[in-house]
Scaffold this motif. Structure first.
Motif, PDB file in Angstrom:
ATOM      1  N   CYS A  74      37.732 -11.570 -63.314  1.00 33.36           N
ATOM      2  CA  CYS A  74      38.943 -12.264 -62.862  1.00 33.36           C
ATOM      3  C   CYS A  74      39.198 -13.526 -63.693  1.00 33.36           C
ATOM      4  O   CYS A  74      38.272 -14.174 -64.182  1.00 33.36           O
ATOM      5  CB  CYS A  74      38.841 -12.611 -61.386  1.00 33.36           C
ATOM      6  N   GLN A  87      43.966 -10.898 -63.973  1.00 32.32           N
ATOM      7  CA  GLN A  87      43.257 -10.427 -62.778  1.00 32.32           C
ATOM      8  C   GLN A  87      42.917 -11.622 -61.896  1.00 32.32           C
ATOM      9  O   GLN A  87      42.464 -12.665 -62.378  1.00 32.32           O
ATOM     10  CB  GLN A  87      41.979  -9.689 -63.171  1.00 32.32           C
ATOM     11  N   ILE A  88      43.112 -11.443 -60.593  1.00 29.15           N
ATOM     12  CA  ILE A  88      42.903 -12.509 -59.618  1.00 29.15           C
ATOM     13  C   ILE A  88      41.986 -12.011 -58.510  1.00 29.15           C
ATOM     14  O   ILE A  88      42.065 -10.841 -58.103  1.00 29.15           O
ATOM     15  CB  ILE A  88      44.258 -13.005 -59.042  1.00 29.15           C
ATOM     16  N   ASN A  89      41.116 -12.877 -58.043  1.00 26.85           N
ATOM     17  CA  ASN A  89      40.170 -12.558 -56.967  1.00 26.85           C
ATOM     18  C   ASN A  89      40.700 -13.152 -55.664  1.00 26.85           C
ATOM     19  O   ASN A  89      40.814 -14.378 -55.528  1.00 26.85           O
ATOM     20  CB  ASN A  89      38.790 -13.140 -57.308  1.00 26.85           C
ATOM     21  N   LEU A  90      41.015 -12.274 -54.698  1.00 24.28           N
ATOM     22  CA  LEU A  90      41.547 -12.687 -53.395  1.00 24.28           C
ATOM     23  C   LEU A  90      40.602 -12.310 -52.260  1.00 24.28           C
ATOM     24  O   LEU A  90      41.036 -12.111 -51.123  1.00 24.28           O
ATOM     25  CB  LEU A  90      42.922 -12.040 -53.150  1.00 24.28           C
ATOM     26  N   GLU A  91      39.306 -12.242 -52.561  1.00 25.22           N
ATOM     27  CA  GLU A  91      38.347 -11.810 -51.554  1.00 25.22           C
ATOM     28  C   GLU A  91      38.172 -12.844 -50.435  1.00 25.22           C
ATOM     29  O   GLU A  91      37.766 -12.486 -49.336  1.00 25.22           O
ATOM     30  CB  GLU A  91      36.986 -11.535 -52.217  1.00 25.22           C
ATOM     31  N   LYS A 107      46.788  -8.031 -61.286  1.00 24.01           N
ATOM     32  CA  LYS A 107      45.926  -7.099 -60.571  1.00 24.01           C
ATOM     33  C   LYS A 107      44.871  -7.879 -59.796  1.00 24.01           C
ATOM     34  O   LYS A 107      44.359  -8.887 -60.269  1.00 24.01           O
ATOM     35  CB  LYS A 107      45.240  -6.123 -61.540  1.00 24.01           C
ATOM     36  N   THR A 108      44.562  -7.399 -58.601  1.00 22.70           N
ATOM     37  CA  THR A 108      43.490  -8.003 -57.806  1.00 22.70           C
ATOM     38  C   THR A 108      42.173  -7.295 -58.109  1.00 22.70           C
ATOM     39  O   THR A 108      42.143  -6.077 -58.337  1.00 22.70           O
ATOM     40  CB  THR A 108      43.805  -7.888 -56.309  1.00 22.70           C
ATOM     41  N   THR A 109      41.102  -8.047 -58.112  1.00 23.18           N
ATOM     42  CA  THR A 109      39.782  -7.500 -58.408  1.00 23.18           C
ATOM     43  C   THR A 109      38.731  -8.226 -57.583  1.00 23.18           C
ATOM     44  O   THR A 109      38.847  -9.442 -57.361  1.00 23.18           O
ATOM     45  CB  THR A 109      39.449  -7.645 -59.910  1.00 23.18           C
ATOM     46  N   VAL A 122      51.420 -11.781 -56.272  1.00 26.50           N
ATOM     47  CA  VAL A 122      50.664 -11.197 -57.376  1.00 26.50           C
ATOM     48  C   VAL A 122      51.352  -9.916 -57.872  1.00 26.50           C
ATOM     49  O   VAL A 122      51.400  -9.651 -59.088  1.00 26.50           O
ATOM     50  CB  VAL A 122      49.213 -10.926 -56.937  1.00 26.50           C
ATOM     51  N   ASP A 133      49.179 -11.900 -52.013  1.00 27.05           N
ATOM     52  CA  ASP A 133      49.126 -10.576 -52.639  1.00 27.05           C
ATOM     53  C   ASP A 133      50.522 -10.104 -53.032  1.00 27.05           C
ATOM     54  O   ASP A 133      50.706  -9.456 -54.071  1.00 27.05           O
ATOM     55  CB  ASP A 133      48.470  -9.593 -51.667  1.00 27.05           C
TER      56      ASP A 133
END
Length: 562
Positions: A52, A23-27, A44-46, A38, A35
């Motif tokens: 993450c 899980q990766i944080n792209l905020e 998965k983005t979270t 990924v 994205d």
């Protein structure tokens, strides 16, 4: 061209990677190409900061953000990377190294930081053309050329000597955007991507004169400036990556090889520029990283992608212009997309992110008793480093290893020595200096050591206070009391504390005769009080006197009798 792939070969390269539930944080990033990568990796983005495994941000990482990282998490910036990304900090670090190694650090134009070096720069006025840059701006904002420096000496700018003999292709000035990955800072691991960008100006180059100093599309190669020009040509076909004002790095190397230049030597010079630049800040970055790192062996919590801007002069010598800590990943053209997409994909594969560290961390938290993770031994660390190296060599894809490489012994002279090596070198230097002075050796051999003073026996604590009466504080405590010379105005309120020859008569005594005293308490257990308590005068005693009673009837009878 054996070392560098072409753009088509890089796009068709088969990449082997294991699909994991990461899980990766792209905020805090605005680039959509990340994205897309990924999704290729099946991650998965979270938005969660706890679930993450990795953060991707477009800005610097503060110390507070780095401390909030959990032991299994990673982030795409190092604490203190502004030392490379900001022009004033890069100027300071490279000038410091140039003073120590003037012949090795000659790849950076002469640079001054205003207003701190204004007096030094004042003497250079009128000797050439200077390019003035703001301290922290990017994309060419606020950059201009000038001959006069007086109006800017008291302002915050970075001033460089302008390189007036650049290498030209089709009569246009250009620079190279080379992507560099800093995978680890301790130990130092640097990788260079084999594909990049060449950014061209839109006007034919003419040597700077008074008339054309203001022509930014001639002297500056920034894409953000030149794309607004009406003469800018976009590249819409990836099969023709040598057309337009933005081309691939491999196409420029191919053109230089066709012109008879030694491209392999140029690539080795570019590698040297990259390594030496990062080595100039390695001690500071390493200190910040290790002072805030979690106590976890084998996890590299930080990595970073840098964009090195390099200019070639007419002799094909590479000059470092600046370093971008957050290079743009916008995909305006198909050429941008194919290069940057593969760059990010190969970067995330090389990190080798796994689920096991997160599982171990959660198991420790759920355990009834906290168990501190055991540190690895030296043999286990070496074995782990060898495993990392084997994995990296198998999954380089579009990267090549820059440090450590076959020139490791040459680069070691620019690295700070380790603590043990520092101590050994200091001891050796002291021994060499000592052997050069034979007079001191003879003196030490002839002089005898003074006899040691006998330590007086300490009084036994079993003795009673009556036996200790009359002893001084110095004899009781075995300490020398320095004489105090104070004026009457400086005397302390309890000056009797400093009296040396005070008898041991200051034992607490009962204030009144009827005060209760514990008879079971021995005289040895009584405490000494300095100064002794002041005896208070006895309280006055009031006696009750009887008052005679009388009545009004008696008074009336006496009056009648009279």
């Amino acid at each position: 061209m054996s070392e560098i792939f072409t753009l088509q070969q890089l796009a068709q390269l088969q990449r082997n990677f294991v699909r994991r539930k990461i899980q990766i944080n792209l905020e805090q990033t605005k680039y959509k190409v990340i994205d897309e990568v990924v999704q290729i990796l099946d991650w998965k983005t979270t938005p969660s900061e706890f679930e993450c495994h990795i953060f991707w941000k477009d800005t610097y990482v503060t110390d507070e953000e780095y401390r909030r990282l959990l032991p299994y998490q990673r982030i795409n910036h190092f604490p203190g990377s502004y030392m490379l990304g900001k022009k004033n900090e890069l100027c300071r670090n490279l000038n410091k190294m140039r003073k120590q190694y003037p012949q090795d650090y000659d790849f950076y134009p002469k640079t001054w930081h205003l207003p701190y070096q204004s007096e030094e720069l004042r003497n250079k006025q009128g000797t050439g053309i200077f390019i003035i840059k703001p301290e922290a701006n990017c994309q060419g904002r606020g950059i201009f050329l000038t001959k006069k420096l007086d109006p800017f000496l008291d302002k915050h700018y970075v001033v460089q000597e302008y390189i007036s003999n650049p290498y030209l292709i089709d009569g246009l000035k250009f620079d190279l955007r080379i992507y560099v990955m800093l995978k680890s800072i301790t130990p130092l691991k640097i990788f260079m991507y084999q594909e990049g960008l060449a950014r061209f100006s839109t006007k034919k180059y003419v040597k700077p004169q008074k008339k054309n100093l203001s022509s930014v599309t001639m002297h500056l190669t920034n894409y953000a400036i030149n794309k607004r020009s009406k003469d800018f040509v976009f590249n819409n076909d990836t099969n023709k990556d040598d057309v337009g004002h933005k081309r691939s790095l491999s196409s420029v190397f191919k053109y230089l090889k066709e012109q008879g230049h030694d491209v392999d030597q140029l690539i080795s010079q570019i590698k040297s520029v990259i390594v030496k630049t990062i080595q100039s800040v390695q001690p500071d970055l390493s200190h910040l990283y290790r002072s805030q790192q979690h106590n976890v062996d084998g996890i590299e919590q930080c990595f970073e992608l840098f964009g090195f801007d390099i200019l070639l002069d007419s002799n094909l010598k590479p000059w470092l212009l600046e370093v971008n800590h957050t290079p743009s990943f916008s995909t305006d053209t198909p050429l941008d997309k194919i290069i940057k997409k593969n760059l990010i994909l190969d970067t995330l594969i090389l990190l080798d992110i796994r689920n096991k560290p997160k599982k171990n961390y959660l198991d420790q938290k759920r355990a009834p008793t906290f168990q501190r993770p055991q540190k690895l031994s030296q043999d286990e660390k070496e074995k782990q480093i060898n495993q990392f190296t084997i994995f990296e060599n198998k999954h380089l894809n579009g990267y090549i290893r820059v440090y450590p490489d076959e020139n490791l012994q040459y680069y070691e002279q620019f690295m700070p020595p380790k603590q043990k090596e520092k101590e050994q070198t200091i001891i050796i230097q002291q021994q060499l200096e000592f052997t050069k002075q034979p007079d001191k050796i003879l003196k030490l051999q002839t002089e005898s050591k003074p006899p040691l003073a006998k330590i007086p026996k300490r009084l036994s604590t079993n003795k009673s206070f009556t036996e200790l009466d009359g002893q001084t504080i110095q004899q009781l405590t075995l300490r020398t009391v320095a004489p105090q010379t104070r004026t009457p105005s400086q005397q302390r309120p309890f000056s009797s504390i400093a009296v040396v020859n005070r008898p041991m008569s200051a034992v607490r005594k009962p204030l009144y005769g009827n005060q209760h005293q514990n008879l079971n308490q021995s005289s040895n257990q009584q405490k000494l009080i300095y100064p002794p308590p002041i005896e208070q005068p006895p309280k006055p005693v009031f006696k009750m006197l009887q008052i005679k009673t009388f009545s009004f009837q008696k008074i009336e009878n006496t009056q009648k009798n009279e």
